[in-house]
Scaffold this active site. Structure first.
Site, PDB file in Angstrom:
ATOM      1  N   HIS A  15      -5.189  12.388 -22.758  1.00 19.37           N
ATOM      2  CA  HIS A  15      -6.530  11.871 -21.997  1.00 19.37           C
ATOM      3  C   HIS A  15      -6.063  10.529 -21.414  1.00 19.37           C
ATOM      4  O   HIS A  15      -6.823  10.173 -20.329  1.00 19.37           O
ATOM      5  CB  HIS A  15      -7.824  11.651 -22.788  1.00 19.37           C
ATOM      6  N   HIS A  48      -0.075  17.802 -25.042  1.00 22.30           N
ATOM      7  CA  HIS A  48      -0.346  19.429 -24.856  1.00 22.30           C
ATOM      8  C   HIS A  48       0.113  19.832 -23.387  1.00 22.30           C
ATOM      9  O   HIS A  48      -0.671  19.370 -22.629  1.00 22.30           O
ATOM     10  CB  HIS A  48      -1.710  19.586 -25.328  1.00 22.30           C
ATOM     11  N   GLU A  75       2.536  20.260 -28.182  1.00 20.42           N
ATOM     12  CA  GLU A  75       1.530  21.452 -28.245  1.00 20.42           C
ATOM     13  C   GLU A  75       1.897  22.328 -26.975  1.00 20.42           C
ATOM     14  O   GLU A  75       1.809  21.781 -26.006  1.00 20.42           O
ATOM     15  CB  GLU A  75       0.174  20.853 -28.335  1.00 20.42           C
ATOM     16  N   HIS A 196      -8.326  17.317 -34.366  1.00 18.63           N
ATOM     17  CA  HIS A 196      -9.390  17.986 -33.397  1.00 18.63           C
ATOM     18  C   HIS A 196     -10.730  17.306 -33.541  1.00 18.63           C
ATOM     19  O   HIS A 196     -11.447  17.573 -34.678  1.00 18.63           O
ATOM     20  CB  HIS A 196      -9.648  19.540 -33.159  1.00 18.63           C
ATOM     21  N   GLY A 197     -11.049  16.689 -32.511  1.00 16.13           N
ATOM     22  CA  GLY A 197     -12.535  15.815 -32.711  1.00 16.13           C
ATOM     23  C   GLY A 197     -12.605  14.773 -33.619  1.00 16.13           C
ATOM     24  O   GLY A 197     -13.820  14.137 -33.855  1.00 16.13           O
TER      25      GLY A 197
END
Length: 248
Positions: A15, A48, A75, A196-197
Site C-alpha cells: 500500500h 504481492h 505473493e 490479513h486484516g
C-alpha cells in the site's frame, strides 16, 4: 525469549505502492519503505505482484530482490507468467494466493484441496528454483492436509474473518478456528504463518497463539505511518507482537 515463543514480522509494503500508483508518480518509493522497515526490525518484506499491477510493479520486485538485507516474501497467483517470473527472481519465500481482478483485496484462502495437481506442480517448480513455498489458506483441516500433500513446507492462515468480525463472540470463534488451524498445521509438520486484516488492536491475540512463526501485516502499518513515520510504525508493531508472543 526462547525459540518456542519467538515470532517474526513480515511487513507488506503493497500500500506504499498503492499511494504511488494513485497519482502515477515515482513516490512514495516502496523500496525505501522496505529498507526503512528492515532498519526498524522487520524480519522480512512481503509484496504481492498482482495480475492487474494495481500497486507493486515488476521493477519494484526486481530492485527489492537486489537490495533487501532480510528476505522477500513474494505473493503471487498461480499463473504461468508468475511462476516464470518467480523462477527468474528466485525470492527466498513465495506465498501462493488466490486472485481475482474484481476483488478489493484478497478475499479468502487458496482452494488447495480443489486443485491439488495444479498447486503441486507450482510448488515443485518454485522449490526447484530455490524458493520456500507457503500457501495462503483458510484455517480448515482439509486445506491444511492438502497443503501438506502438495509438498508445501509452510502455510499462511487467512485471518480476514477474525479481523472483520462484528462482535466479540464472533471474533472469539474465529480466533479459535485459527488456533485449531495452527495446531493442525504443526501436527502435520508445517511452518505456520498468519495474516490479513491484522492491525494494532487485534494482532496481539493471534501473535499469542503458540506455534505461530510469522505475522504478515501491511495496511495497518502503512496507515499508522502517516502519523508516526514508517520506522516508528514498524517498530511499534514488532514490539507489540513480540510481547504478545512472549506472554502467550
Amino acid at each position: 525469549m526462547t525459540e518456542a515463543n519467538r515470532i517474526l514480522l513480515g511487513v507488506n509494503i503493497d500500500h506504499v505502492a498503492t499511494l504511488r500508483q494513485a497519482r502515477g508518480t515515482r513516490y512514495p518509493d516502496p523500496v525505501k519503505a522496505a529498507l526503512d522497515a528492515e532498519e526498524a526490525g522487520a524480519d522480512g518484506i512481503t509484496v504481492h505482484l498482482r495480475e492487474d499491477r494495481r500497486h507493486i510493479q515488476d521493477r519494484d520486485v526486481r530492485v527489492l530482490a537486489d537490495v533487501l538485507q532480510t528476505r522477500m516474501n513474494f505473493e503471487m497467483g498461480v499463473t504461468d507468467f508468475m511462476l516464470g517470473f518467480a523462477e527468474q527472481i528466485r525470492p527466498a519465500h513465495v506465498c501462493l494466493v488466490p486472485e481475482t481482478r474484481q476483488e478489493l483485496t484478497t478475499e479468502g484462502g487458496l482452494d488447495v484441496a480443489g486443485q491439488e495437481a495444479r498447486i503441486a506442480a507450482a510448488v515443485e517448480r518454485l522449490t526447484l528454483a530455490g524458493c520456500e513455498v507457503s500457501l495462503f489458506i483458510d484455517a480448515e483441516e482439509r486445506q491444511i492436509e492438502a497443503a501438506m500433500r502438495v509438498g508445501a513446507p509452510a502455510i499462511e492462515l487467512h485471518t480476514g474473518r477474525y479481523a472483520d468480525a462484528h462482535t466479540a463472540e464472533e471474533a472469539a470463534q474465529e480466533l479459535s478456528r485459527i488456533r485449531d488451524g495452527v495446531i493442525c498445521g504443526l501436527n502435520h509438520g508445517l511452518i505456520v504463518n498468519a495474516g490479513h486484516g491484522l492491525h494494532y488492536h487485534n494482532a496481539e491475540a493471534v501473535a499469542a497463539i503458540p506455534g505461530i512463526n510469522e505475522l504478515n501485516i501491511g495496511h495497518a502499518i502503512v496507515a499508522h505511518a502517516l502519523f508516526v513515520g514508517f520506522k516508528q510504525a514498524v517498530a511499534e508493531m514488532k514490539a507489540l507482537i513480540v510481547a504478545a508472543a512472549y506472554r502467550g
